[in-house]
Every structure is written in structure tokens, then in C-alpha cells.
Design a protein around this motif. Structure first.
Motif, PDB file in Angstrom:
ATOM      1  N   GLU A   2     -58.363   0.330 -13.784  1.00 36.62           N
ATOM      2  CA  GLU A   2     -58.821  -0.834 -14.740  1.00 36.62           C
ATOM      3  C   GLU A   2     -59.990  -1.401 -14.031  1.00 36.62           C
ATOM      4  O   GLU A   2     -61.033  -1.934 -14.740  1.00 36.62           O
ATOM      5  CB  GLU A   2     -57.792  -1.950 -15.144  1.00 36.62           C
ATOM      6  N   GLY A   3     -59.890  -1.714 -12.655  1.00 36.40           N
ATOM      7  CA  GLY A   3     -61.005  -2.265 -12.122  1.00 36.40           C
ATOM      8  C   GLY A   3     -62.321  -1.714 -11.747  1.00 36.40           C
ATOM      9  O   GLY A   3     -63.508  -2.213 -11.949  1.00 36.40           O
TER      10      GLY A   3
ATOM     11  N   SER B  74     -53.525   4.389  -9.051  1.00 40.29           N
ATOM     12  CA  SER B  74     -53.044   2.880  -9.219  1.00 40.29           C
ATOM     13  C   SER B  74     -53.900   2.399 -10.570  1.00 40.29           C
ATOM     14  O   SER B  74     -55.081   2.427 -10.820  1.00 40.29           O
ATOM     15  CB  SER B  74     -53.671   2.056  -8.198  1.00 40.29           C
TER      16      SER B  74
ATOM     17  N   LYS C 197     -54.159  -0.550 -11.343  1.00 44.36           N
ATOM     18  CA  LYS C 197     -55.123  -1.856 -11.094  1.00 44.36           C
ATOM     19  C   LYS C 197     -56.418  -1.211 -10.562  1.00 44.36           C
ATOM     20  O   LYS C 197     -57.519  -1.692 -10.857  1.00 44.36           O
ATOM     21  CB  LYS C 197     -54.599  -2.552  -9.996  1.00 44.36           C
TER      22      LYS C 197
END
Length: 235
Positions: A16-17, A11, A13
Motif C-alpha cells: 500500500e505504501g 507485507s 503495508k
């Protein structure tokens, strides 16, 4: 310069998280997310991971953290594609994604070398974690931080900051102790490991019992006392 990190997830996201979380502990470390496919969908991509490894490489090496099995396969494929010299500077450890990225980032921020950063990422998996020597593309590592235990020092300190030894203070303490030539334990865990320090769940009023050995043992005790006394600069 420092060891760089690549965060590989199915993922974008999540990648990046995790990058954003680890960067809170290590502002000077190059952390590159490599999430998703070429089109930004769910999955992994050889070209995305390869570009991230190249971007994270400063000459001191790169540690690649992965989430699921096929992410490991993609990272291993990138390793196989690299020439021998480039491959020698990349590690793909069997380490938890989030905890491993945070621990590796803190170690890299403190100036640790590639093998030490890799070892800290692996150790973040807990006591049953495999040794660094089992990491893909890596050489045997995990030597004691301080081989010479010619000095020993101890101290006890009471946490005064409101939230105790949470992520940020743990990172500050791990970075400071990791930069010293000493092996330091805090309440029985490795003081240079942010994840081990966080497992203590030490809140305000808790006592930190510190034991250090090595040439910088006295400095290590003084460092803990100074950080605790300052409340980790949180006031």
C-alpha cells in the motif's frame, strides 16, 4: 486508459505504501496493491495477486512489480493460469519494487505502451539491469524512443526552485519528455526516466545541460526550459 500496475509484497503495508508513493507521480494510473495473504498476514497469495491483476487491467496491459523471490513465484503462477491473450498483456519484470513502481507509474501516466512501461521499471534498477526481454511473460522490447534522429537541439538551464530536481519535478520532467517523439538526455541521463533524473541530485542553482534528437527535439528543449523557468510550479 493507461497501462496498470500491481505492487506485490509480502507485507500489505509495504504494498500500500509503494502504491501511495507511485500514485503521487501518476494520479491517472490504476495502481493496485497486492500485499500479504488472504487473511492479511505476511506472505503472498495467488488469489490476491490474481484479483489485483484483473483489477488493474484496462486493456492496455499490466506491469507487476514484486519484492522477494516467492512473490515472483506467485506472480509467475498467476501468469501460467491466464489464457494466452490475457498473458500477453501482463509483464513481471526483474525490477526494484519502489524505484520500478515509480518509474513505471510515470511512464504509464505519460501514455507509454506496455513494453516502454516495463523497460522503464527495469531501467530503474541502474546500469546493470537486465533488458526488458528477460522479463517474465514479455516480448523483446526496449527500442529507442525516437528512431529517427533527424533533428538535434541543445540547451542549458539553471534550476531556480528551492529543492531542485527532487521526486515531483523529476516526475513532471520525465512525463513531459516521455510524451515527445525525441530521445532527450539531461546531464547525460535519460530525461524520460524519473529515477535517472533523481540520481543527478541536482539542487537549486544546478545547471541542466540538455541534448535532444528526433522530430520533437526543439520542443523537448523548450519543454525543459519552460518547466525550469516556472520552477516546476512549486512557488
Amino acid at each position: 486508459m493507461s497501462v496498470g500496475l500491481v505492487v506485490v509484497s509480502h507485507s500489505p503495508k509495504i504494498a500500500e505504501g509503494v502504491r501511495d508513493l507511485a500514485a503521487q507521480m501518476a494520479a491517472d494510473v490504476r495502481i493496485v496493491p497486492a500485499g500479504g495473504t488472504d487473511e492479511g498476514g505476511i506472505g503472498t497469495s495467488f488469489s490476491v495477486v490474481m484479483a489485483a491483476v484483473e483489477s488493474a487491467q484496462s486493456g492496455d496491459g499490466v506491469v507487476v512489480l514484486t519484492d522477494l523471490g516467492s512473490a515472483v513465484m506467485t506472480a509467475d503462477s498467476v501468469l501460467e493460469f491466464l489464457d494466452d491473450d490475457a498473458r500477453a498483456l501482463v509483464r513481471v519484470p526483474d525490477a526494484p519494487l519502489v524505484e520500478g513502481a515509480v518509474a513505471a507509474a510515470v511512464a504509464a501516466q505519460g501514455g507509454a505502451d506496455l513494453d516502454r512501461v516495463t523497460a522503464d521499471a527495469v531501467a530503474a534498477g541502474g546500469p546493470g539491469s537486465p533488458s526488458t526481454g528477460a522479463a517474465s511473460g514479455g516480448a523483446d522490447a526496449g527500442a529507442d524512443r525516437a528512431g529517427a534522429a533527424d533533428e538535434t537541439a541543445t540547451g542549458s538551464f539553471t534550476l531556480v526552485n528551492a529543492v531542485g530536481l527532487h521526486a515531483r519535478p523529476a516526475a513532471m520532467l520525465a512525463q513531459a519528455l516521455g510524451a515527445l517523439d525525441a530521445q532527450t538526455e539531461v546531464n547525460g541521463v535519460d530525461g524520460a526516466s524519473v529515477t535517472m533524473l533523481m540520481t543527478l541530485a541536482a539542487g537549486q542553482g544546478s545547471t541542466l545541460t540538455v541534448r535532444s534528437s528526433g522530430p520533437d527535439a526543439e520542443r523537448a528543449i523548450q519543454t525543459v526550459g519552460d518547466l525550469v523557468g516556472r520552477g516546476f510550479d512549486e512557488d
